[in-house]
Scaffold this motif. Structure first.
Motif, PDB file in Angstrom:
ATOM      1  N   ALA A   1      -4.501   2.773   5.524  1.00 47.91           N
ATOM      2  CA  ALA A   1      -3.831   3.073   6.791  1.00 47.91           C
ATOM      3  C   ALA A   1      -4.609   2.638   8.022  1.00 47.91           C
ATOM      4  CB  ALA A   1      -3.510   4.565   6.858  1.00 47.91           C
TER       5      ALA A   1
ATOM      6  N   LYS B   1       0.579  -2.976  12.538  1.00 45.81           N
ATOM      7  CA  LYS B   1       1.793  -2.386  13.098  1.00 45.81           C
ATOM      8  C   LYS B   1       1.727  -2.355  14.629  1.00 45.81           C
ATOM      9  CE  LYS B   1       2.884   0.666   9.183  1.00 45.81           C
ATOM     10  NZ  LYS B   1       3.062   2.092   8.776  1.00 45.81           N
TER      11      LYS B   1
ATOM     12  N   LYS C   1      -0.417   8.739   5.964  1.00 45.23           N
ATOM     13  CA  LYS C   1       0.830   8.276   6.580  1.00 45.23           C
ATOM     14  C   LYS C   1       0.557   8.010   8.054  1.00 45.23           C
ATOM     15  CE  LYS C   1       5.323   7.523   6.297  1.00 45.23           C
ATOM     16  NZ  LYS C   1       5.882   6.501   5.394  1.00 45.23           N
ATOM     17  N   THR C   2       1.076   6.889   8.554  1.00 46.96           N
ATOM     18  CA  THR C   2       0.893   6.544   9.962  1.00 46.96           C
ATOM     19  C   THR C   2       2.214   6.079  10.556  1.00 46.96           C
ATOM     20  OG1 THR C   2       0.309   4.259   9.431  1.00 46.96           O
ATOM     21  CG2 THR C   2      -1.504   5.833   9.650  1.00 46.96           C
TER      22      THR C   2
ATOM     23  N   ILE D   1      -3.821  -1.121   8.230  1.00 50.03           N
ATOM     24  CA  ILE D   1      -2.402  -1.456   8.360  1.00 50.03           C
ATOM     25  C   ILE D   1      -1.872  -1.070   9.734  1.00 50.03           C
ATOM     26  CG2 ILE D   1      -0.110  -1.103   7.383  1.00 50.03           C
ATOM     27  CD1 ILE D   1      -2.019  -2.713   5.644  1.00 50.03           C
TER      28      ILE D   1
ATOM     29  N   THR E   1       0.573   4.293  -1.039  1.00 45.83           N
ATOM     30  CA  THR E   1      -0.026   5.590  -0.681  1.00 45.83           C
ATOM     31  C   THR E   1      -0.762   5.544   0.651  1.00 45.83           C
ATOM     32  OG1 THR E   1      -1.961   4.986  -2.014  1.00 45.83           O
ATOM     33  CG2 THR E   1      -0.261   6.327  -3.073  1.00 45.83           C
ATOM     34  N   CYS E   2      -0.695   4.406   1.342  1.00 41.80           N
ATOM     35  CA  CYS E   2      -1.279   4.261   2.685  1.00 41.80           C
ATOM     36  C   CYS E   2      -2.774   4.571   2.716  1.00 41.80           C
ATOM     37  CB  CYS E   2      -0.552   5.154   3.690  1.00 41.80           C
ATOM     38  SG  CYS E   2       1.144   4.678   4.004  1.00 41.80           S
TER      39      CYS E   2
ATOM     40  N   ASP F   1       0.845  -1.191   0.000  1.00 45.42           N
ATOM     41  CA  ASP F   1       0.000   0.000   0.000  1.00 45.42           C
ATOM     42  C   ASP F   1       0.882   1.243   0.000  1.00 45.42           C
ATOM     43  OD1 ASP F   1      -2.201   1.661   0.158  1.00 45.42           O
ATOM     44  OD2 ASP F   1      -2.359   1.498   2.332  1.00 45.42           O
TER      45      ASP F   1
ATOM     46  N   ALA G   1      -1.216   9.826  13.048  1.00 41.35           N
ATOM     47  CA  ALA G   1      -1.501   9.682  11.619  1.00 41.35           C
ATOM     48  C   ALA G   1      -1.801  11.030  10.991  1.00 41.35           C
ATOM     49  CB  ALA G   1      -2.683   8.731  11.411  1.00 41.35           C
TER      50      ALA G   1
END
Length: 529
Positions: free
Chosen positions: A179, A186, A274-275, A182, A175-176, A173, A252
């Motif tokens: 997110a 994480k 973004k994270t 995902i 471009t997240c 992924d 994030a």
């Protein structure tokens, strides 16, 4: 082709079937080396600089729209697209390269290039599968949407940390946009490292149950379809909106492009997210929110650097009034951790571009907390963005005064410069009021009991001073005297109570500890007298 002078750097030693040794030299750029991706991009850039003078748009495409051997570009009209395709193809032919397997969301474009100088039969085959894989994600040309593929690999035993990491790595992924899902993986991964689990150890409960559910639901992301086109045209006006948030698990940032078309219609599309998981070292929520704001600032800088359209305005949204007050303040007023991040944020953004948004309208909130895959497809606040962005600015969240919002956290207190002047002081006045050590210890013990009572700490309740209280009082005055001792530089011994004692040859004698290690007291002290 590699220059003949450099071909010796690519020698290959080979033995034939008769065991004869042969030495070959590769004359082309080698694939599979660490430097191969760089060499590929460098060749394209060099070709654009050397041969792209008469076709600047094609040269710009070579520099900006190629990722290794994939070219991703577009235009506003079919005619412009056909013209750009011809220029790019001619420019690459000057370097000995041929572009193949063209695909587009426009059948008119594919028909337009199929009859013009198609040197290869497979240059454009309209019967090919219209699902094209680019950069690891899938683009459905007919619907002009982007999708993902994920499969559940069945396991016969319990999930291990190795399997959990493998499950997350299989979801590509860039471009997240996934997110919120995902970040859940994480977070579990970080918990496993925090617990010290080995690679092949089964996940402990409740992480085992959580991840079993995650794996079962992961194939549901195949249903997610994201429109590729952001409705941006040459005549439209674009705004970039960045939202940020943080929780104890992660922080994030997510970006949206707000396009105002000439007709007045407003379209909003998700661009990128973004994270990051929260650091292992405990941080306060305002500090994590500040990290989220910095992530939003760096994300916007990356988008503004790459986006081909001219963005007229950039807005930043945060639901932390404390962070907003920090951003509008002087970094020098804060401690180093806060100040360093504020300096970077203020370099990348303007303080006036930051605004407050309620948590209920902040799409970055779900990305900072994490959700399961089954919840993502219909998560309207993530895909459809806050509804007020599709309305005029007068319907946006009203500005809230945050100038007076100052953090009272002990880690974030305002830094001040102080000048301390040392002055020689005499013994405490209480020593001069009592000539008897017995009375001094009693008074000190009563004072210490009073302080504990006021601070609601555990203390004695008897009508007299106990032996333990008198001992603590003696230790207190012993420390006061020791702090002025000239023997400190001689490195004598400190006992478990912090009292300075003589550490000499008596330590080997058969005596009580208090006699083997006598207390050291300076002679010019009222307590000694």
């Amino acid at each position: 082709m590699v220059d003949r002078e450099d071909a010796d750097m690519q020698r290959i030693v080979w033995k034939d079937s008769e065991n004869n040794m042969c030495i070959y030299r590769l004359l082309t750029v080698t694939y599979g080396l660490n430097c191969s991706p760089y060499l590929t991009i460098k060749v394209l850039h060099t070709l654009a600089e050397d041969e792209g003078g008469d076709c600047p748009r094609a040269a710009a495409t070579l520099k900006e729209c190629f990722y290794v051997d994939d070219c991703l570009s577009g235009t506003d009209t079919v005619g412009e697209a056909v013209q750009l395709q011809q220029q790019v193809q001619e420019l690459l032919l000057r370097g000995g390269f041929t572009l193949r397997k063209w695909n587009s969301n426009s059948s008119d474009f594919l028909q337009g290039i199929s009859g013009k100088n198609c040197g290869h039969d497979d240059l454009c085959d309209l019967s090919l599968d219209r699902n094209t894989k680019a950069l690891g994600i899938y683009w459905s040309c007919n619907e002009d949407v982007i999708g993902y593929t994920a499969k559940e690999n069945p396991v016969s035993s319990k999930i291990t940390k190795r399997q959990q990491l493998s499950d997350i790595a299989r979801v590509y992924d860039p471009t997240c946009l996934l997110a919120p899902v995902i970040i859940t993986g994480k977070r579990v991964c970080q918990d496993l490292w925090r617990r010290g689990c080995a690679w092949d150890d089964p996940l402990p409960e409740p992480l085992q149950s959580e991840w079993q559910r995650f794996r079962r639901e992961l194939p549901l992301i195949n249903k997610i379809k994201i429109p590729r086109w952001t409705f941006s045209t040459a005549d439209s006006s674009e705004q970039l909106h960045i939202f940020c948030d943080a929780s104890t698990a992660a922080y994030a940032a997510v970006s949206y492009l707000r396009v105002v078309q000439p007709s007045g219609d407003i379209k909003v599309s998700i661009l990128m997210a973004k994270t990051k998981v929260a650091p292992l070292k405990m941080r306060t929520i305002p500090q994590l929110e500040l990290n989220g704001a910095l992530l939003a600032a760096t994300l916007s800088a990356r988008i503004l650097d790459d986006i081909q359209r001219k963005v007229t305005q950039t807005f930043y949204w945060c639901d932390s009034k404390t962070v907003l007050s920090w951003i509008r303040s002087d970094p020098g007023q804060h401690k180093q951790y806060i100040a360093n991040r504020l300096i970077r944020i203020q370099q990348l953004t303007g303080a006036k571009a930051w605004s407050y948004v309620p948590t209920s309208s902040n799409p970055a909130d779900v990305a900072s907390r994490g959700i399961y895959p089954a919840e993502l497809e219909k998560l309207s606040i993530w895909w459809m963005e806050p509804s007020w962005l599709q309305q005029d600015k007068c319907f946006w969240p009203a500005g809230i005064s945050v100038e007076q919002t100052i953090s009272t956290d002990e880690h974030d207190v305002q830094a001040s410069s102080l000048l301390a002047v040392s002055q020689q002081t005499h013994d405490s006045w209480i020593l001069h009021n009592y000539s008897s050590l017995h009375r001094l210890l009693n008074v000190t013990a009563w004072c210490q009991r009073f302080v504990k009572s006021v601070m609601k700490r555990e203390h004695e309740t008897t009508l007299y001073c106990t032996a333990s209280e008198r001992k603590i009082a003696m230790q207190f005055w012993g420390k006061q005297c020791n702090s002025k001792s000239k023997l400190l530089k001689l490195n004598p011994m400190l006992d478990e109570d912090g009292i300075l004692r003589l550490n000499g040859r008596l330590k080997n004698a058969v005596l009580p500890a208090c006699e083997r290690f006598p207390i050291i007291l300076p002679k010019e002290v009222t307590l000694v007298n």
